[in-house]
Design an enzyme around this catalytic site. Structure first.
Site, PDB file in Angstrom:
ATOM      1  N   LYS A 194      99.745 -48.261  33.281  1.00 25.79           N
ATOM      2  CA  LYS A 194     100.127 -47.312  34.328  1.00 25.79           C
ATOM      3  C   LYS A 194      99.163 -47.377  35.507  1.00 25.79           C
ATOM      4  O   LYS A 194      99.574 -47.395  36.675  1.00 25.79           O
ATOM      5  CB  LYS A 194     100.164 -45.896  33.730  1.00 25.79           C
ATOM      6  CG  LYS A 194     100.519 -44.788  34.707  1.00 25.79           C
ATOM      7  CD  LYS A 194      99.298 -44.098  35.315  1.00 25.79           C
ATOM      8  CE  LYS A 194      98.481 -43.360  34.279  1.00 25.79           C
ATOM      9  NZ  LYS A 194      97.332 -42.625  34.886  1.00 25.79           N
ATOM     10  N   LYS A 240      89.316 -44.521  42.267  1.00 25.90           N
ATOM     11  CA  LYS A 240      89.627 -44.717  40.845  1.00 25.90           C
ATOM     12  C   LYS A 240      90.495 -45.961  40.646  1.00 25.90           C
ATOM     13  O   LYS A 240      90.327 -46.704  39.671  1.00 25.90           O
ATOM     14  CB  LYS A 240      90.338 -43.490  40.284  1.00 25.90           C
ATOM     15  CG  LYS A 240      90.733 -43.618  38.801  1.00 25.90           C
ATOM     16  CD  LYS A 240      89.510 -43.868  37.912  1.00 25.90           C
ATOM     17  CE  LYS A 240      89.902 -44.203  36.459  1.00 25.90           C
ATOM     18  NZ  LYS A 240      90.432 -43.035  35.743  1.00 25.90           N
TER      19      LYS A 240
END
Length: 357
Positions: free
Chosen positions: A303, A235
């Site tokens: 983030k 990811k």
């Protein structure tokens, strides 16, 4: 050609005696007729009444409708939970904001007011939370998942978090008797709504097999990529590529407009060649319309880029382009644009070119 196997009689069907030959399984072939049962913990299997007309359909429906606790009904989580409801699962949702729970109830799910209620009675628990500390707290904290889990519970964390956190949660889960998978997703809000997410899964192969029917209700491309934490590593690579694509798309459109080229025509041509991508297909319209209503907020991609840079540093690799885009995203967040969609990179790119509207 060999004769076809006779049909398998339905349980309880009047006037048909079972034929032993009809139940044989060919060598090397495992029956998958009720493969979805593997997702349920053995001690939680409901009793089945197989008498009467339509009994086979009721048997399938009762076993297939395992209970899924869903924690985190945000932009991504709510449509994913709704797709699980559509697939026939009994979905029990918890979210800090009551409005999202109400939306799930309106879609046919059930709402609860605590993590404990979402976990108790569930065969599978899915978490879709903002960051690593949130996942760690919800899973291992007081009143959390592990404290309320029954042995054999399957926890599928679909958040995007640090690989190290994913591994730590899996280790804590093993101690608590809970099976854990890290299964972050890609595809954005549109992919969540359409049920076509790409899902990269880390964890034990047998747990992945058990989770597959549940994941198929929310995703299209579902791949077991390795052990615990591997899903989060893939990811991170995904978010690195998406950030790069977004920035290059923004630069290409600014270049086209600055050169008196119709950007709509440019997008059409670019999409038909090697430059075509899902990012171009899904995000070019946002940029052309200057509509940055969030599907995936810049603050969340900020983030994620922190996870990317940390993973790269741990692996000892350089990501020069990724680092540059991470800084552009950070600057947008720092000046108060973190609530915009990540296609908002176009806004800063226009400003850097002196072409603000």
């Amino acid at each position: 050609m060999p004769a076809a196997d006779p049909p398998v009689p339905r349980p309880g069907h009047p006037g048909r005696a079972p034929d032993p030959a009809a139940r044989r399984v060919h060598p090397g072939r495992r029956s998958t007729r009720y493969a979805f049962l593997r997702v349920l913990s053995p001690h939680r299997l409901p009793s089945a009444d197989l008498s009467g007309a339509g009994s086979a359909r009721r048997f399938h429906r009762r076993f297939h409708m395992s209970t899924v606790g869903f924690i985190g009904l945000g932009i991504m989580g709510l449509p994913m939970a709704e797709n699980l409801v559509k697939a026939g699962y009994d979905v029990v949702g918890y979210n800090r904001g009551a409005k999202r729970v109400d939306a799930l109830v309106a879609a046919g799910g059930r709402g609860v007011s605590s993590i404990a209620e979402a976990v108790k009675g569930s065969d599978v628990v899915i978490t879709m939370l903002p960051d690593s500390p949130d996942v760690a707290a919800v899973a291992t904290g007081e009143g959390g998942i592990f404290e309320n889990a029954h042995p054999g519970l399957l926890l599928i964390d679909m958040s995007t978090i640090e690989p190290a956190t994913a591994r730590a949660v899996a280790e804590a889960g093993a101690t608590a008797g809970v099976r854990v998978l890290d299964a972050p997703v890609s595809g954005g809000e549109a992919g969540a709504v359409e049920g076509v997410l790409s899902i990269m899964v880390g964890g034990a192969a047998e747990d992945f097999a058990a989770a597959k029917p549940v994941l198929e209700a929310v995703g299209r491309t579902i791949v077991h990529v390795g052990p615990h934490g591997a899903g989060q590593t893939v990811k991170a690579a995904n978010q690195l590529m998406v950030a790069g694509h977004l920035q290059l798309l923004a630069e290409a459109l600014v270049l086209a407009e600055s050169s008196d080229v119709d950007p709509v025509v440019a997008v059409e041509v670019l999409g038909g060649g090697l430059a075509g991508s899902t990012v171009l297909d899904r995000k070019s319209e946002n940029m052309l319309k200057r509509d940055f209503t969030p599907g995936f907020r810049l603050s969340l991609h900020h983030k994620d880029m922190g996870i990317v840079t940390a993973a790269a540093r741990e692996a000892g690799v350089a990501i020069p382009l990724g680092s540059a885009v991470a800084q552009l995203i950070a600057s947008l967040v720092a000046r108060g644009d973190g609530g915009l969609d990540h296609s908002g990179l176009f806004k800063l790119t226009e400003e850097l070119a002196g072409r603000t509207q």
